[in-house]
Design an enzyme around this catalytic site. Sequence first.
Site, PDB file in Angstrom:
ATOM      1  N   TRP A 228      -2.877  -2.611  -1.626  1.00  0.00           N
ATOM      2  CA  TRP A 228      -2.363  -3.982  -1.886  1.00  0.00           C
ATOM      3  C   TRP A 228      -3.221  -5.121  -1.045  1.00  0.00           C
ATOM      4  CZ3 TRP A 228       0.276  -8.470   0.029  1.00  0.00           C
ATOM      5  CH2 TRP A 228       0.806  -9.180  -0.949  1.00  0.00           C
TER       6      TRP A 228
ATOM      7  N   HIS B  85      19.175 -34.910 -10.518  1.00  0.00           N
ATOM      8  CA  HIS B  85      18.389 -35.558  -9.445  1.00  0.00           C
ATOM      9  C   HIS B  85      17.020 -34.622  -9.513  1.00  0.00           C
ATOM     10  CE1 HIS B  85      22.044 -36.958  -7.496  1.00  0.00           C
ATOM     11  NE2 HIS B  85      22.706 -35.912  -7.998  1.00  0.00           N
TER      12      HIS B  85
ATOM     13  N   GLU C 298      18.433 -16.087 -10.073  1.00  0.00           N
ATOM     14  CA  GLU C 298      17.904 -14.792 -10.066  1.00  0.00           C
ATOM     15  C   GLU C 298      17.584 -14.464 -11.700  1.00  0.00           C
ATOM     16  OE1 GLU C 298      17.274 -12.241  -8.494  1.00  0.00           O
ATOM     17  OE2 GLU C 298      17.238 -10.520  -9.890  1.00  0.00           O
TER      18      GLU C 298
ATOM     19  N   ASN D 109      -1.413   1.837   5.758  1.00  0.00           N
ATOM     20  CA  ASN D 109      -0.488   0.832   5.102  1.00  0.00           C
ATOM     21  C   ASN D 109      -0.003  -0.123   6.231  1.00  0.00           C
ATOM     22  OD1 ASN D 109       1.473  -0.631   3.880  1.00  0.00           O
ATOM     23  ND2 ASN D 109       2.968   1.126   3.947  1.00  0.00           N
ATOM     24  N   GLY D 110      -0.468  -1.446   6.227  1.00  0.00           N
ATOM     25  CA  GLY D 110       0.307  -2.201   7.262  1.00  0.00           C
ATOM     26  C   GLY D 110      -0.922  -3.125   7.550  1.00  0.00           C
TER      27      GLY D 110
ATOM     28  N   CYS E 103       0.848  -1.211   0.157  1.00  0.00           N
ATOM     29  CA  CYS E 103       0.001  -0.020  -0.001  1.00  0.00           C
ATOM     30  C   CYS E 103       0.808   1.413   0.001  1.00  0.00           C
ATOM     31  CB  CYS E 103      -0.782   0.008   1.203  1.00  0.00           C
ATOM     32  SG  CYS E 103      -2.002  -1.433   1.149  1.00  0.00           S
TER      33      CYS E 103
ATOM     34  N   LYS F   3       6.642  -3.814  -4.687  1.00  0.00           N
ATOM     35  CA  LYS F   3       8.123  -3.380  -4.772  1.00  0.00           C
ATOM     36  C   LYS F   3       8.766  -3.774  -3.406  1.00  0.00           C
ATOM     37  CE  LYS F   3      11.910  -1.845  -6.357  1.00  0.00           C
ATOM     38  NZ  LYS F   3      12.822  -2.822  -7.088  1.00  0.00           N
TER      39      LYS F   3
ATOM     40  N   GLU G 189       8.724 -13.402 -12.275  1.00  0.00           N
ATOM     41  CA  GLU G 189       8.091 -12.044 -11.723  1.00  0.00           C
ATOM     42  C   GLU G 189       7.409 -11.322 -12.965  1.00  0.00           C
ATOM     43  OE1 GLU G 189      10.767 -10.122  -8.279  1.00  0.00           O
ATOM     44  OE2 GLU G 189      11.811 -10.239  -9.910  1.00  0.00           O
TER      45      GLU G 189
ATOM     46  N   ARG H 289       4.888   0.525  -6.261  1.00  0.00           N
ATOM     47  CA  ARG H 289       5.016  -0.400  -4.907  1.00  0.00           C
ATOM     48  C   ARG H 289       4.110  -1.435  -5.174  1.00  0.00           C
ATOM     49  NH1 ARG H 289       6.479   2.675  -0.251  1.00  0.00           N
ATOM     50  NH2 ARG H 289       5.189   1.250   0.793  1.00  0.00           N
TER      51      ARG H 289
ATOM     52  N   LYS I 250      13.415 -13.543 -12.409  1.00  0.00           N
ATOM     53  CA  LYS I 250      13.153 -12.336 -13.117  1.00  0.00           C
ATOM     54  C   LYS I 250      12.059 -12.580 -14.184  1.00  0.00           C
ATOM     55  CE  LYS I 250      14.348  -9.853 -11.275  1.00  0.00           C
ATOM     56  NZ  LYS I 250      14.910  -9.597 -10.118  1.00  0.00           N
TER      57      LYS I 250
HETATM   58  C1  G6P Z   1       9.866  -7.685  -3.320  1.00  0.00           C
HETATM   59  C2  G6P Z   1      10.491  -7.188  -4.617  1.00  0.00           C
HETATM   60  C3  G6P Z   1      11.808  -7.951  -4.894  1.00  0.00           C
HETATM   61  C4  G6P Z   1      12.661  -7.549  -3.803  1.00  0.00           C
HETATM   62  C5  G6P Z   1      12.239  -8.159  -2.755  1.00  0.00           C
HETATM   63  C6  G6P Z   1      13.141  -7.644  -1.443  1.00  0.00           C
HETATM   64  O1  G6P Z   1       9.698  -9.262  -3.406  1.00  0.00           O
HETATM   65  O2  G6P Z   1       9.416  -7.322  -5.494  1.00  0.00           O
HETATM   66  O3  G6P Z   1      12.153  -7.208  -6.137  1.00  0.00           O
HETATM   67  O4  G6P Z   1      13.907  -8.319  -4.215  1.00  0.00           O
HETATM   68  O5  G6P Z   1      10.939  -7.732  -2.196  1.00  0.00           O
HETATM   69  O6  G6P Z   1      13.015  -6.264  -1.257  1.00  0.00           O
HETATM   70  P1  G6P Z   1      14.355  -5.367  -0.672  1.00  0.00           P
HETATM   71  O7  G6P Z   1      13.872  -3.982  -0.748  1.00  0.00           O
HETATM   72  O8  G6P Z   1      14.054  -5.894   0.849  1.00  0.00           O
HETATM   73  O9  G6P Z   1      15.561  -5.712  -1.347  1.00  0.00           O
END
Ligand code: G6P
Length: 610
Positions: A75, A506, A483, A101-102, A2, A605, A490, A28, A487
Amino acid sequence: MCGIIGYTGRSRKVGEILLEGLKRLEYRGYDSAGIAIIRDNSMVTEKTPGKIAKLEERLKDMDISGSLGIAHTRWATHGEPNRINAHPHYDSKMRIALVHNGIIENYQTLKKSLLAEGHEFRSETDTEILVHLIEKFYNGKNLEDAVQKALKVVEGTYGIIVISESEPDKLVGARNGSPVVVGIGDDEYFIASDVAAILKHTKQVIYLEDQQMVVATPGHFMTMTVENEYVEHKIQEIDWDLDMIEKGGFEHFMLKEIFEQPETIRNAMRGRLINDTGKAKLGGLDLTDEQLREIRRIVILGCGTSWHAGLLGEYMIEETARIPVEVEYASEFRYRNPIMEDGTLVFAISQSGETVDTLAALREAKSKGAQAMGICNVVGSTIARESEAGIYIHAGPEIGVASTKAFTSQITVLSLLALALGRMRDISLAEGQQMIKALRALPDQVTHILESDEKIRVIAEEYHHHNNFLYLGRGANYPVALEGALKLKEISYVHAEGYPAAEMKHGPIALIDDNMPVVIIAPRDAAYQKIVGNINEVKARKGKIIAITSEGNDELIKMADHVIFVPKTLDFLYPILSVIPLQLLAYHIAVMRGCHVDQPRNLAKSVTVE
Ligand code: G6P
């Protein structure tokens, strides 16, 4: 997660200010949005599921001028993302509006007693109880007092902003566990969940601490605790510019951020490498050489991409400094009973510095007596402030939800840390200087890799309809495989798995047929010959191979369906280069699949709830 924004001032353009702020908060991650303005002593409000453009459309024929208001991107956590559950939420008489937010943990108990007292609820959210509680304690004259009383009975996390028709120029904000920043303008004030929302109007900010509040009216503001004790505030200057949070001619923020990497990697190293001594200087750590030499064990904590950076840190530090490193998901660490013996140094890695699990893990480590450092991007963020010391990565604002430039900057600073610790132990002057030379070459090497963008786009064209991908790597390139797969998941919603190449036998090998693209990270490093064996195993089962390897290694051209070259570097620095083509591959596949690259569905985010 949020996003919240509020404004009070002399401008009559509150609607414009709030909508513009909401757009800056879109990154966000959200699923509904809403706004409430006090105009001519009465509330004007609108909310809707979906994007901010839809909210704007609904507001088209409404007068949203005024000088006090709040807005929100939601969110969903409690209750589906529909119009009723969207914020702002209102008291029974619709005279008070609140954005949050929370998560309020004891909302069910509180709701029961408020219902018994006659309050009528409209939504399924935990948030709504807050505004009813404020209503219960409000005498129409002192909103902050009612907010304080309400906050005393709630358990959970909040960043809130509240307004009331009865005090038509007063903005009240409070924080506990969810970030709140106060922007100071000329007789006008902003409250927001992050600076991106208010940067256009001011660079002077105050970060509220947990259990703190702000009360602002045009020309006057004060900060206090929720217990009503006065708090001396510290105004800080933001060093980000507006153009840093704009697309600058790129189609998406993610692409812009991928292309910024030569510069951001350079910024992560700036002033930190010393040629003469072959050392790295990380002043922010605030540790003497003596203290650095006493480190016996390192624990790295993070979530998502930051956790992957931590895995690379493990390789780099163990290899270079011979210090044992453990990398843990912050969300797991915080609920274990971790052993923190003397000589353990903890690093919490977080781009945003606000991820709630990473913050809680950092606090847990500190409470066990560990020395806890932060590796953050956002200056002044909660993790940065709560760490005893740390390293900023200086990547500038990262707006694309899928982290790219922050990742390469995180691993760049981790390589500097490895060098700094290594030079106090195993590494000679000549080796240190060789590492510095290789580090300094990285930005230009990344620029060179980015020239393969069109080639990678063509590969994406061939594979963008596939629904499964496998990513393989060995040693330091295994986290790169993780990673790369993350990507793709996501932003393209394509199932992808990252695996250590040798482990393929395995399990994942059963998935391989002529319809399975396998991305293999195979630079000419110490593990190269072994990974060639894995490439042959995939080829024997007719898998489609997309290989990332070092320039000059033409051997793979015959074996793989596609080869993307990266410049030669030291083994432990290859990940910084080999991840770039994977970012581009995921980006192009997502665009071709018509996905919302910068704001992928369901993702946020910065994850500020558990
Ligand atoms: C969310 C974001 C990711 C990020 C992760 C950790 O899942 O979508 O892109 O890697 O949080 O975020 P931070 O701000 O702690 O690196």
